[in-house]
Each structure stands twice: as structure tokens, then as C-alpha cells.
Enzyme design. Structure first.
Site, PDB file in Angstrom:
ATOM      1  N   ASP A   7      42.239  48.630  36.632  1.00  0.00           N
ATOM      2  CA  ASP A   7      42.953  49.606  37.442  1.00  0.00           C
ATOM      3  C   ASP A   7      43.494  48.797  38.636  1.00  0.00           C
ATOM      4  O   ASP A   7      43.049  47.664  38.865  1.00  0.00           O
ATOM      5  CB  ASP A   7      41.947  50.673  37.889  1.00  0.00           C
ATOM      6  CG  ASP A   7      42.518  51.619  38.919  1.00  0.00           C
ATOM      7  OD1 ASP A   7      43.642  52.097  38.711  1.00  0.00           O
ATOM      8  OD2 ASP A   7      41.843  51.878  39.926  1.00  0.00           O
ATOM      9  N   LEU A   8      44.422  49.347  39.362  1.00  0.00           N
ATOM     10  CA  LEU A   8      44.969  48.579  40.496  1.00  0.00           C
ATOM     11  C   LEU A   8      44.471  49.102  41.846  1.00  0.00           C
ATOM     12  O   LEU A   8      43.679  48.436  42.535  1.00  0.00           O
ATOM     13  CB  LEU A   8      46.502  48.624  40.447  1.00  0.00           C
ATOM     14  CG  LEU A   8      47.213  47.956  41.626  1.00  0.00           C
ATOM     15  CD1 LEU A   8      46.987  46.455  41.636  1.00  0.00           C
ATOM     16  CD2 LEU A   8      48.707  48.242  41.566  1.00  0.00           C
ATOM     17  N   ASP A   9      44.916  50.310  42.204  1.00  0.00           N
ATOM     18  CA  ASP A   9      44.575  50.861  43.523  1.00  0.00           C
ATOM     19  C   ASP A   9      43.074  51.050  43.655  1.00  0.00           C
ATOM     20  O   ASP A   9      42.466  51.794  42.878  1.00  0.00           O
ATOM     21  CB  ASP A   9      45.251  52.229  43.710  1.00  0.00           C
ATOM     22  CG  ASP A   9      46.761  52.113  43.810  1.00  0.00           C
ATOM     23  OD1 ASP A   9      47.230  51.202  44.506  1.00  0.00           O
ATOM     24  OD2 ASP A   9      47.457  52.934  43.203  1.00  0.00           O
ATOM     25  N   THR A  15      45.196  49.651  48.284  1.00  0.00           N
ATOM     26  CA  THR A  15      46.340  50.545  48.433  1.00  0.00           C
ATOM     27  C   THR A  15      45.895  52.001  48.509  1.00  0.00           C
ATOM     28  O   THR A  15      46.670  52.856  48.947  1.00  0.00           O
ATOM     29  CB  THR A  15      47.326  50.370  47.265  1.00  0.00           C
ATOM     30  OG1 THR A  15      46.574  50.070  46.107  1.00  0.00           O
ATOM     31  CG2 THR A  15      48.337  49.291  47.541  1.00  0.00           C
ATOM     32  N   LYS A  43      42.596  60.163  43.590  1.00  0.00           N
ATOM     33  CA  LYS A  43      42.521  58.766  43.134  1.00  0.00           C
ATOM     34  C   LYS A  43      42.726  58.666  41.624  1.00  0.00           C
ATOM     35  O   LYS A  43      42.072  59.376  40.860  1.00  0.00           O
ATOM     36  CB  LYS A  43      41.189  58.144  43.542  1.00  0.00           C
ATOM     37  CG  LYS A  43      41.137  57.879  45.046  1.00  0.00           C
ATOM     38  CD  LYS A  43      39.943  57.063  45.441  1.00  0.00           C
ATOM     39  CE  LYS A  43      40.035  56.738  46.941  1.00  0.00           C
ATOM     40  NZ  LYS A  43      38.810  56.084  47.418  1.00  0.00           N
ATOM     41  N   ARG A  47      51.623  60.616  40.785  1.00  0.00           N
ATOM     42  CA  ARG A  47      52.285  61.107  42.013  1.00  0.00           C
ATOM     43  C   ARG A  47      52.542  62.620  41.946  1.00  0.00           C
ATOM     44  O   ARG A  47      52.174  63.371  42.851  1.00  0.00           O
ATOM     45  CB  ARG A  47      53.605  60.354  42.196  1.00  0.00           C
ATOM     46  CG  ARG A  47      54.197  60.493  43.587  1.00  0.00           C
ATOM     47  CD  ARG A  47      55.508  59.724  43.670  1.00  0.00           C
ATOM     48  NE  ARG A  47      55.371  58.335  43.232  1.00  0.00           N
ATOM     49  CZ  ARG A  47      56.384  57.540  42.931  1.00  0.00           C
ATOM     50  NH1 ARG A  47      57.621  57.990  43.007  1.00  0.00           N
ATOM     51  NH2 ARG A  47      56.188  56.294  42.545  1.00  0.00           N
ATOM     52  N   SER A 114      47.357  50.991  35.470  1.00  0.00           N
ATOM     53  CA  SER A 114      47.446  51.722  36.739  1.00  0.00           C
ATOM     54  C   SER A 114      48.373  52.916  36.583  1.00  0.00           C
ATOM     55  O   SER A 114      49.402  52.822  35.907  1.00  0.00           O
ATOM     56  CB  SER A 114      48.001  50.794  37.821  1.00  0.00           C
ATOM     57  OG  SER A 114      48.355  51.544  38.967  1.00  0.00           O
ATOM     58  N   ALA A 115      48.012  54.011  37.238  1.00  0.00           N
ATOM     59  CA  ALA A 115      48.867  55.202  37.219  1.00  0.00           C
ATOM     60  C   ALA A 115      50.074  55.022  38.133  1.00  0.00           C
ATOM     61  O   ALA A 115      50.967  55.869  38.168  1.00  0.00           O
ATOM     62  CB  ALA A 115      48.061  56.408  37.667  1.00  0.00           C
ATOM     63  N   ASN A 118      54.462  51.870  41.260  1.00  0.00           N
ATOM     64  CA  ASN A 118      54.692  50.736  42.171  1.00  0.00           C
ATOM     65  C   ASN A 118      53.861  49.502  41.793  1.00  0.00           C
ATOM     66  O   ASN A 118      53.926  48.481  42.479  1.00  0.00           O
ATOM     67  CB  ASN A 118      54.336  51.143  43.606  1.00  0.00           C
ATOM     68  CG  ASN A 118      55.297  52.193  44.151  1.00  0.00           C
ATOM     69  OD1 ASN A 118      56.484  51.935  44.300  1.00  0.00           O
ATOM     70  ND2 ASN A 118      54.799  53.388  44.409  1.00  0.00           N
ATOM     71  N   LYS A 145      45.411  59.693  33.576  1.00  0.00           N
ATOM     72  CA  LYS A 145      43.942  59.728  33.722  1.00  0.00           C
ATOM     73  C   LYS A 145      43.558  61.136  34.200  1.00  0.00           C
ATOM     74  O   LYS A 145      44.296  61.702  34.993  1.00  0.00           O
ATOM     75  CB  LYS A 145      43.496  58.688  34.756  1.00  0.00           C
ATOM     76  CG  LYS A 145      43.898  57.259  34.402  1.00  0.00           C
ATOM     77  CD  LYS A 145      43.669  56.323  35.600  1.00  0.00           C
ATOM     78  CE  LYS A 145      44.297  54.959  35.327  1.00  0.00           C
ATOM     79  NZ  LYS A 145      44.195  54.027  36.459  1.00  0.00           N
ATOM     80  N   GLU A 169      37.405  50.349  37.052  1.00  0.00           N
ATOM     81  CA  GLU A 169      37.992  51.478  37.791  1.00  0.00           C
ATOM     82  C   GLU A 169      37.224  51.810  39.068  1.00  0.00           C
ATOM     83  O   GLU A 169      36.033  51.521  39.161  1.00  0.00           O
ATOM     84  CB  GLU A 169      37.938  52.727  36.906  1.00  0.00           C
ATOM     85  CG  GLU A 169      39.193  53.015  36.124  1.00  0.00           C
ATOM     86  CD  GLU A 169      40.322  53.596  36.974  1.00  0.00           C
ATOM     87  OE1 GLU A 169      40.092  53.929  38.149  1.00  0.00           O
ATOM     88  OE2 GLU A 169      41.436  53.713  36.446  1.00  0.00           O
ATOM     89  N   ASP A 170      37.915  52.440  40.004  1.00  0.00           N
ATOM     90  CA  ASP A 170      37.243  52.944  41.215  1.00  0.00           C
ATOM     91  C   ASP A 170      37.233  54.477  41.253  1.00  0.00           C
ATOM     92  O   ASP A 170      36.576  55.054  42.120  1.00  0.00           O
ATOM     93  CB  ASP A 170      37.940  52.433  42.485  1.00  0.00           C
ATOM     94  CG  ASP A 170      39.311  53.062  42.662  1.00  0.00           C
ATOM     95  OD1 ASP A 170      40.055  53.129  41.668  1.00  0.00           O
ATOM     96  OD2 ASP A 170      39.633  53.496  43.779  1.00  0.00           O
TER      97      ASP A 170
HETATM   98  P1  B16 Z   1      52.555  55.880  42.618  1.00  0.00           P
HETATM   99  P2  B16 Z   1      45.631  53.500  40.106  1.00  0.00           P
HETATM  100  C1  B16 Z   1      47.063  55.485  41.233  1.00  0.00           C
HETATM  101  O1  B16 Z   1      46.848  54.124  40.976  1.00  0.00           O
HETATM  102  C2  B16 Z   1      46.484  55.895  42.586  1.00  0.00           C
HETATM  103  O2  B16 Z   1      45.057  55.817  42.549  1.00  0.00           O
HETATM  104  C3  B16 Z   1      46.892  57.298  42.917  1.00  0.00           C
HETATM  105  O3  B16 Z   1      46.391  57.652  44.185  1.00  0.00           O
HETATM  106  C4  B16 Z   1      48.432  57.396  42.898  1.00  0.00           C
HETATM  107  O4  B16 Z   1      48.872  58.714  43.154  1.00  0.00           O
HETATM  108  C5  B16 Z   1      48.935  56.929  41.532  1.00  0.00           C
HETATM  109  O5  B16 Z   1      48.485  55.613  41.287  1.00  0.00           O
HETATM  110  C6  B16 Z   1      50.449  56.963  41.443  1.00  0.00           C
HETATM  111  O6  B16 Z   1      50.985  55.997  42.296  1.00  0.00           O
HETATM  112  O7  B16 Z   1      52.913  57.032  43.489  1.00  0.00           O
HETATM  113  O8  B16 Z   1      52.653  54.540  43.328  1.00  0.00           O
HETATM  114  O9  B16 Z   1      53.284  55.891  41.303  1.00  0.00           O
HETATM  115  O10 B16 Z   1      44.370  53.793  40.858  1.00  0.00           O
HETATM  116  O11 B16 Z   1      45.719  54.149  38.739  1.00  0.00           O
HETATM  117  O12 B16 Z   1      45.978  52.032  40.082  1.00  0.00           O
HETATM  118 MG    MG Z   2      42.207  53.279  41.366  1.00  0.00          MG
END
Ligand code: B16
Ligand code: MG
Length: 223
Positions: A7-9, A15, A43, A47, A114-115, A118, A145, A169-170
Site C-alpha cells: 500500500d502507499l499512503d 501522505t 484510510k 477519493r 494503492s487506491a 496520485n 478496498k 497495509e496500514d
Molecule cells: P487520491 P492508499 C488511499 O491510498 C488513501 O489511504 C486514501 O485516504 C485516499 O482517499 C485514496 O488513496 C485516494 O487517493 O485522492 O490521491 O486518488 O492508502 O490505498 O495508498
Molecule cells: Mg494506506
């Protein structure tokens, strides 16, 4: 174990804090209270789904048209992207770069699930894009997810079986996604929260991402 899918964030970099600040700005601008406790529910959530949850939380879900919702999501993303411009390679969480190096040296494949739309830009800012054999675009999968789709897609693109993968994952939504994909789940965070979500192994922080430990726990689980 043939692949590690990250996972990223909240796993590779913090982030999660910037998502929080950008959503708080947006929510407050339309009169909705927003705190860290509620932010936990966002989390790993996409978006648009995050926006829906915020509007529901504020009791105003039916007051915005689809076009207005898209505009709100764009406003949040603009703020978030503006915060991202500060990101530097040093913002990678401790131990992550060393772990990526260790995986590479041991010919273990590396994927990103990652969801975040960005994500590619963030990997670039951290200067770690080249470690990843695949970065799944969240648009490529039908369900976000906690559905397992994004982790399954990463395994498919890496040409490995889910049972040969470790997911990291977090978020509780992310741990559910990894488990439903049939992978070994490593949770980074508080033991109680991660165990409750079904994590096979819980690490307090990313400094504990060490290949030998993961391999040991992975093989214990297989036997
Ligand atoms: P974006 P992950 C997720 O990333 C975030 O945890 C979540 O808070 C965010 O809304 C989602 O990405 C979408 O991100 O707006 O940049 O497309 O934890 O799956 O890496
Ligand atoms: Mg995450």
C-alpha cells in the site's frame, strides 16, 4: 514467497496526514466537522467514496448533485496535490528504502496496490519508481478496498499466485482486501486494530520491515 505488494499512503510515506488536512479543509468549508477519529474511516478508501462518507457524516449527502460532488472532490485533490509539492525523497518512512533494496537483491517482485490516483507522482517524488515491477491504477479495478480486486490485479500483473504474495497495509479496509485476496497480510500500526482486521503479522513501524522476519512468519503460516 515471490512478491511483496505495498500500500502507499501510511506504509511507504505519511501522505495520510496530508489527505487528512486536505479533507478537513474541504469538510470545514461546507460546514461539516471533521476530526482524526472520523478520518480513520477514510484510510484506503477512494477519493469519491471518501467524499460520500464525509457528506453522509455531515447529514448532507442528498444536497449535492453529481457535478457538485466532482467539484468538491477536485477542490480536495487540488489542496492535496499542493501539499504534495513539498515531498522529498527523505519523506520515505524509515526502513522502507532498505527493505525495497533487500527485496530487489533477493529477486522478490515488488508491486503497488494503492487506491490513490496520485501514487505514480508520489513514487517519483520519493525517487523509488524503479523498484516497482507493477503499479496498479485504481481505475483498472471494479471495486475499491476492502474488496480484494486491487491486490489480485497486482498479483496477476506480476504473474504470481496470491498465495505467493505478502501484502502490506496500514488501513483496516486494506487488511481485509489482502486477506480476501488470499495473501499473507502484514499490518503496520496498532496491534489491536490490525489484528481485529485480520492481519497475520503486525509491525509497530516500518523499521521492522525486514525480509528474514517476514519469511519466517510467512512460512510458519503455510505449515
Ligand atoms: P487520491 P492508499 C488511499 O491510498 C488513501 O489511504 C486514501 O485516504 C485516499 O482517499 C485514496 O488513496 C485516494 O487517493 O485522492 O490521491 O486518488 O492508502 O490505498 O495508498
Ligand atoms: Mg494506506
Amino acid at each position: 514467497m515471490k512478491a511483496v505488494i505495498f500500500d502507499l499512503d501510511g506504509v511507504i510515506t505519511d501522505t495520510a496526514e496530508w489527505h487528512y488536512l486536505a479533507w478537513k479543509d474541504l469538510a470545514n468549508s461546507i460546514g461539516i466537522d471533521f476530526n482524526r477519529e472520523f478520518n480513520e474511516e477514510l484510510k484506503g478508501i477512494s477519493r469519491m467514496e471518501s467524499l460520500e462518507k464525509i457528506l453522509e457524516h455531515g447529514g448532507v449527502a442528498d444536497q449535492y448533485s453529481e457535478t457538485e460532488k466532482l467539484a468538491l472532490a477536485n477542490t480536495k485533490n487540488e489542496k492535496y496535490v499542493q501539499l504534495l509539492t513539498q515531498m522529498k525523497p527523505e519523506d520515505i518512512f524509515p526502513g522502507v528504502k532498505e527493505f525495497l533494496e533487500e527485496l530487489k537483491k533477493n529477486d522478490i517482485l515488488i508491486g503497488l496496490a494503492s487506491a490513490s490516483k496520485n501514487a505514480p507522482a508520489i513514487l517519483e517524488s520519493l525517487k523509488i519508481t524503479s523498484y516497482f515491477q507493477t503499479v496498479v491504477d485504481p481505475e483498472e479495478v471494479a471495486n475499491g478496498k476492502p474488496a480484494p480486486d486491487i491486490f489480485l490485479k497486482a498479483a496477476e500483473k506480476l504473474a504470481v499466485r496470491p498465495s505467493e504474495c505478502i501484502g502490506i497495509e496500514d488501513s483496516t479496509a486494506g487488511i481485509s482486501a489482502i486477506k480476501d485476496a488470499g495473501m499473507f497480510a502484514v499490518g503496520v500500526g496498532t496491534v489491536e486494530k490490525m489484528k481485529q482486521a485480520g492481519a497475520d503479522l503486525v509491525l509497530e513501524n516500518t523499521n521492522q520491515l525486514v525480509l528474514s522476519l517476514l519469511l519466517e512468519e510467512f512460512s510458519t503460516k503455510q505449515n
